[in-house]
Design a protein around this motif. Structure first.
Motif, short mmCIF file in Angstrom:
data_model
loop_
_atom_site.label_atom_id
_atom_site.label_comp_id
_atom_site.label_asym_id
_atom_site.label_seq_id
_atom_site.Cartn_x
_atom_site.Cartn_y
_atom_site.Cartn_z
N THR B 35 6.11 -6.32 15.83
CA THR B 35 5.06 -5.96 16.78
C THR B 35 5.60 -5.16 17.96
O THR B 35 4.96 -5.07 18.98
CB THR B 35 4.37 -7.21 17.33
OG1 THR B 35 5.36 -8.09 17.80
CG2 THR B 35 3.52 -7.88 16.28
N SER B 36 6.80 -4.59 17.82
CA SER B 36 7.31 -3.85 18.97
C SER B 36 6.59 -2.52 19.15
O SER B 36 6.72 -1.89 20.18
CB SER B 36 8.83 -3.65 18.87
OG SER B 36 9.13 -2.94 17.70
N ASN B 37 5.85 -2.07 18.16
CA ASN B 37 4.94 -0.96 18.42
C ASN B 37 3.65 -1.12 17.61
O ASN B 37 3.60 -1.86 16.63
CB ASN B 37 5.60 0.41 18.16
CG ASN B 37 5.93 0.62 16.71
OD1 ASN B 37 5.05 0.57 15.86
ND2 ASN B 37 7.19 0.86 16.40
N VAL B 38 2.60 -0.42 18.06
CA VAL B 38 1.27 -0.64 17.50
C VAL B 38 1.19 -0.19 16.04
O VAL B 38 0.57 -0.85 15.21
CB VAL B 38 0.22 0.12 18.34
CG1 VAL B 38 -1.16 -0.08 17.77
CG2 VAL B 38 0.28 -0.34 19.78
N TYR B 39 1.87 0.91 15.73
CA TYR B 39 1.81 1.46 14.38
C TYR B 39 2.29 0.43 13.36
O TYR B 39 1.61 0.14 12.37
CB TYR B 39 2.68 2.72 14.33
CG TYR B 39 2.70 3.44 13.00
CD1 TYR B 39 1.66 4.30 12.65
CD2 TYR B 39 3.74 3.26 12.10
CE1 TYR B 39 1.68 4.98 11.44
CE2 TYR B 39 3.77 3.92 10.89
CZ TYR B 39 2.73 4.78 10.56
OH TYR B 39 2.75 5.44 9.37
N ASN B 40 3.47 -0.15 13.63
CA ASN B 40 4.01 -1.15 12.71
C ASN B 40 3.13 -2.39 12.66
O ASN B 40 2.90 -2.96 11.59
CB ASN B 40 5.42 -1.56 13.13
CG ASN B 40 6.42 -0.46 12.88
OD1 ASN B 40 6.05 0.60 12.37
ND2 ASN B 40 7.65 -0.69 13.25
N ALA B 41 2.66 -2.83 13.84
CA ALA B 41 1.84 -4.03 13.89
C ALA B 41 0.56 -3.83 13.07
O ALA B 41 0.16 -4.70 12.29
CB ALA B 41 1.49 -4.36 15.34
N PHE B 42 -0.05 -2.67 13.23
CA PHE B 42 -1.28 -2.39 12.49
C PHE B 42 -1.00 -2.30 11.00
O PHE B 42 -1.74 -2.85 10.18
CB PHE B 42 -1.90 -1.08 13.01
CG PHE B 42 -3.20 -0.74 12.34
CD1 PHE B 42 -4.36 -1.43 12.66
CD2 PHE B 42 -3.27 0.27 11.40
CE1 PHE B 42 -5.56 -1.13 12.04
CE2 PHE B 42 -4.47 0.58 10.77
CZ PHE B 42 -5.61 -0.12 11.09
N GLY B 43 0.08 -1.61 10.63
CA GLY B 43 0.43 -1.48 9.21
C GLY B 43 0.67 -2.84 8.58
O GLY B 43 0.19 -3.13 7.48
#
Lengths: 333, 216, 328
Positions: B35-43
């Motif tokens: 979850t350190s960035n939104v892109y990864n968290a969303f993916g």
């Protein structure tokens, strides 16, 4: 219900589950595999394209895995190759582009584990933009600001990462230079560059002017020394019987048959003054000697009290000169 | 009407009341790690949403065929299959996401929330409610991941989806994208949700007290 | 005080604070003990240090006020505990730290380290050091940039002595100060670079002794912690007594040992436990200074020992009368 039917049922359950699972995965894989391979290829060319923006073609170099020539209209702009070194948090993987002049074109960090906000500044322009145009001699990390661009200024608080990255770039430039020298002169056809770092260290100390080192065809443990694309000398081991046992010297003999440098590699001398006869200062006396000098009676005085050792050193040098003479006349004849 | 309302209830349950991360405190590992960035968290959220929904449907569909003794191995096989499919698809069509999620993608197989929903819900319910439960739980998970991701990326990197928010002079608080920041963020969010639940419970009790037994 | 009446019979975690006046008087006495070192640091580092003090203390007190309002508990900003946390944190920061970093550290210290644990008396970790650790993780460059000292003192304005030690070795530290006598003198009187409040060993020592004399702290933790560092440094620094004295006065050890590692909430209750705490912290300090990546480790070592404090308390629990022991 008997336990047997239960076992059969259980087995059938599991078998069926695995079968369905296998079929589904195989089906999906057959669809996605070609696309995945294409994406991988695409990512690679994309990375290279970013590195050498002007290039319109990337041709793989034969015999070097992962090496590419970035070309524009047939003209080679740069050699692109992977490089790696150990950073603060693990390996730093790079793709480095080196110009035909042996300078850094640019680099791209493919993967790293450096500390966010410190080590990962290796990707930031402030640090990265120092590299393009730098030659091998300028790829050194310093901590003070450099005005004339003669070195790489380390990132504040991330010296280890800065150094690791510079080492990786440096190694790539060296590898390209080595590959180049190995490609041109005839004496290195079919030979390998010397890569063992300890050996390289010894060789560099022996002949500071050298720019490349290669193996020699048919001569184990010999090293061909180049300066630019000229063959400068051969470094070879020579052995003789000393006072306490066999001693071994590394002798550098120039292509015109003179001693260029010598270094004691191993010996078993124990007598009091033997060290003196094996020391660099004494070996320095041999520099410039040729076979004809020795034949004409010119020689180096033995160290008093270590005559046997001194003579053994002379024997080594004479042998090395003779070997190179034989080898060169054999190659030419 | 009431059938739709029932399904809606199931869906919303996963979003708030039984939110996997904030209320059930399950699957905290990915909530910290990616979850350190939104892109990864969303993916990651979308991957889990897909896996949990597909698995719930598969389990619900086969619930009468599966021997109770081997249900866990069968569920795990099913989850592993679906995760592998997700992996293959991401590798082919979203290579960046595939690279960044790395090992955590394969780890979806052992996320407690997925097996838990299969066991607790899908094994006992027909396919439509199971699907809705999967969607609700997945959406709850994905929402939580994105919320954590937004907080961490904005404070810890000064960006959202890699778009700079505060200009070049912003010095982000790196701790937020380091693991420590993940722990602090999740801890504070869980505390906040606990507080919210408490407040809602009190409000409901008050309401029930005022209206007497009418709305029960 | 309705809430207070409701909770009258609830026994809270130790230490049992008996009255509000005691907390306030302890806190303000500690602040008073720090005043000489604070004044010295403002003289030494100038306005930059004063600003760091202002933002850290302001941030800590403001945050305490806001959270106590939010939690609906009694506002106790006049008891000095938030003031002291802000003050101690500022003393562990480099001069010239930007204002928003000071505020961030203050919020981490008060909101995260103190109030999420339940407030005064419940915190597991020393709040000031949590604030500093969070800042170091967040802005490592700003937290290790040592600006020059504009003071009238003839101080050495370079990296901190420990920073030089880490990067270039002990010879260089001595070289920067001229000779080892000068070095130790600078370390003792504070004419050297470092975090705002950690430089003057003598003033911190006086403050610490005053607190021991007043019975607010006891000597076990400071003595065991600094002693452990000294003994280890004597043997492993390779510089004998000079190395031992250097390590004992360097970095944040004196302020940490006297003012942070004596925070009664976060250290063991028994004397035996406190000695274990001090020795453990001293070991960790030397481990980080000699082997670790950072030049200084007082903050981390105290936080790590805070972690194991409940465990130490368990191991050295005094036996209750009539329980345990062997029967004849």
């Amino acid at each position: 219900m008997s336990s047997e039917t239960n076992v059969v049922k259980v087995a059938a359950n599991l078998t069926l589950a695995c079968l369905v699972s296998g079929l589904v995965i195989a089906g999906v894989y057959s669809i996605t595999a070609p696309e995945a391979a294409r994406q991988k290829e695409l990512a690679k060319t994309q990375a290279m394209q970013e590195l050498v923006k002007e290039a319109d073609q990337f041709a793989p170099i034969a015999g070097k895995t992962g090496w590419f020539e970035a070309k524009k209209g047939g003209k080679v702009l740069a050699t692109v190759l992977p490089s790696e070194s150990k950073g603060y948090g693990g390996p730093i993987k790079l793709l480095v582009a080196v110009t035909p002049e042996g300078k850094v074109h640019d680099f791209k960090v493919l993967g790293h584990n450096e500390t966010p906000g410190l080590g990962d500044n290796i990707k930031k322009p402030k640090f990265k933009d120092q590299f393009p145009g730098k030659a091998l001699a300028q790829l050194n990390v310093v901590k003070q600001p450099v005005a004339d661009g003669s070195a790489i200024e380390a990132i504040t608080g991330a010296t280890i990462s800065s150094k690791a990255l510079t080492v990786a770039v440096r190694e790539a430039v060296e590898a390209v230079a080595a590959a180049k020298t190995s490609a041109t002169p005839d004496h290195v056809a079919g030979t390998q560059p010397i890569t063992d770092p300890e050996r390289l260290q010894v060789l560099r100390e022996l002949i500071p002017a050298a720019t490349g080192f290669h193996t020699v065809v048919g001569k184990t443990a010999w090293v061909a020394v180049e300066k630019g694309d000229q063959l400068l000398a051969y470094v070879l081991p020579a052995e003789s019987q000393g006072y306490g046992g066999v001693m071994r010297l590394a002798v550098a003999v120039s292509t015109d048959g003179k001693v260029l440098a010598a270094k004691t590699m191993a010996h078993k001398e124990t007598i009091r003054r033997a060290d003196e006869a094996l020391a660099p200062a004494y070996l320095q006396n041999f520099v410039g000697l040729s076979l004809s000098d020795l034949a004409g009676g010119k020689s180096v005085d033995a160290i008093a009290g270590a005559t046997v050792t001194s003579k053994a050193v002379l024997a080594c040098v004479t042998k090395a000169l003779g070997d190179v003479n034989d080898y060169q006349s054999g190659v030419k004849g | 009407m009431s059938a739709v309302r029932g399904l809606w209830q199931i869906f919303v349950n996963g979003l708030f009341e039984s939110n996997p991360i904030f209320r059930l405190a399950l699957s905290l590992c990915p909530a910290l790690a990616v979850t350190s960035n939104v892109y990864n968290a969303f993916g990651m959220g979308m991957s889990v949403l897909f896996v949990i929904t597909a698995n719930n449907m598969a389990v619900s569909l086969t619930r009468k065929l599966i021997n109770a003794k081997v249900r866990v191995p069968v569920y795990i096989t099913s989850i592993a299959t679906i995760v592998t499919v997700v992996q293959l698809v991401l590798e082919a069509y979203f290579p960046r996401l595939y690279q960044e999620l790395g090992i955590y993608l394969a780890l979806i197989v052992v996320f407690a929330i997925i097996l838990a929903r299969a066991e607790v819900f899908a094994a006992k319910n027909p396919i439509i409610p199971s699907m809705v439960d999967g969607l609700g739980m997945g959406a709850g998970f994905a929402g939580a991941m994105v919320l954590i991701g937004v907080i961490r990326e904005v404070i810890g990197n000064g960006t959202i989806l890699d778009i700079p928010l505060f200009g070049p002079n912003y010095a982000p608080a790196l701790i937020m994208i380091l693991p420590a920041g993940g722990f602090i963020t999740i801890g504070l969010l869980i505390a906040f949700f606990n507080h919210l639940t408490e407040v809602r419970k009190q409000a409901r009790e008050k309401l029930a007290l005022q209206e007497g037994g009418e709305t029960a | 005080m309705e809430t207070l009446n409701d909770n009258r019979l609830i026994v809270s975690a130790s230490p049992h604070v008996r009255s509000q006046e005691t907390v306030a008087s302890i806190m303000w006495t500690v602040v008073a003990a720090l005043i000489p070192a604070v004044l010295f640091s403002i003289w030494q580092f100038g306005v930059k240090a004063a600003l760091v003090y202002a933002f850290c203390i302001g941030g800590a007190v403001g945050c305490e006020y806001a959270i106590q309002k939010l939690r609906g508990v009694e506002v106790t900003i006049d008891d000095g505990s938030a003031f002291l946390t802000g003050l101690l944190m500022a003393m562990c920061l480099p001069p010239g730290l930007p204002w928003f970093m000071c505020l961030f550290g203050a919020v981490m210290a008060i909101a995260v380290a103190k109030h999420t644990m339940g407030g005064l008396g419940y915190n597991v970790f020393n709040p000031a050091h949590v604030g500093r650790a969070a800042l170091l993780a967040s802005w490592p460059v700003a937290m290790t940039s040592w600006t020059t000292m504009p003071s009238v003192l003839d101080g050495v304005t370079s990296a901190t002595p420990l920073g030089i030690l880490k990067q270039q070795g002990f010879e260089q530290v001595v070289a920067v100060f001229g000779n080892s006598g000068n070095l130790l003198q600078a370390m003792f009187f504070g004419t050297r670079n470092g975090s705002i409040g950690e430089t003057s060993t003598v003033l911190l020592l006086l403050g610490g002794l005053f607190l021991i004399y007043r019975g607010i702290i006891n000597w076990h933790v400071p003595v065991s912690m600094i002693g452990t560092v000294g003994i280890l440094a004597f043997f492993i620094s390779g510089q004998g007594v000079t190395g031992a004295l250097f390590h004992m006065m360097a970095g944040g050890l004196v302020i940490g040992a006297f003012f942070m590692a004596t925070d009664m909430v976060t250290i063991p209750i028994t004397v035996k436990g406190q000695v274990i705490f001090g020795v453990g912290a001293g070991l960790l300090v030397m481990l980080i200074r000699t082997v670790g990546g950072y030049p200084e480790g007082v903050c981390y070592s105290i936080l790590l020992m805070n972690c194991v404090t409940p465990m130490i308390d368990r191991f050295v629990q005094p036996k209750r009368f009539g329980v345990g022991g062997e029967r004849a």
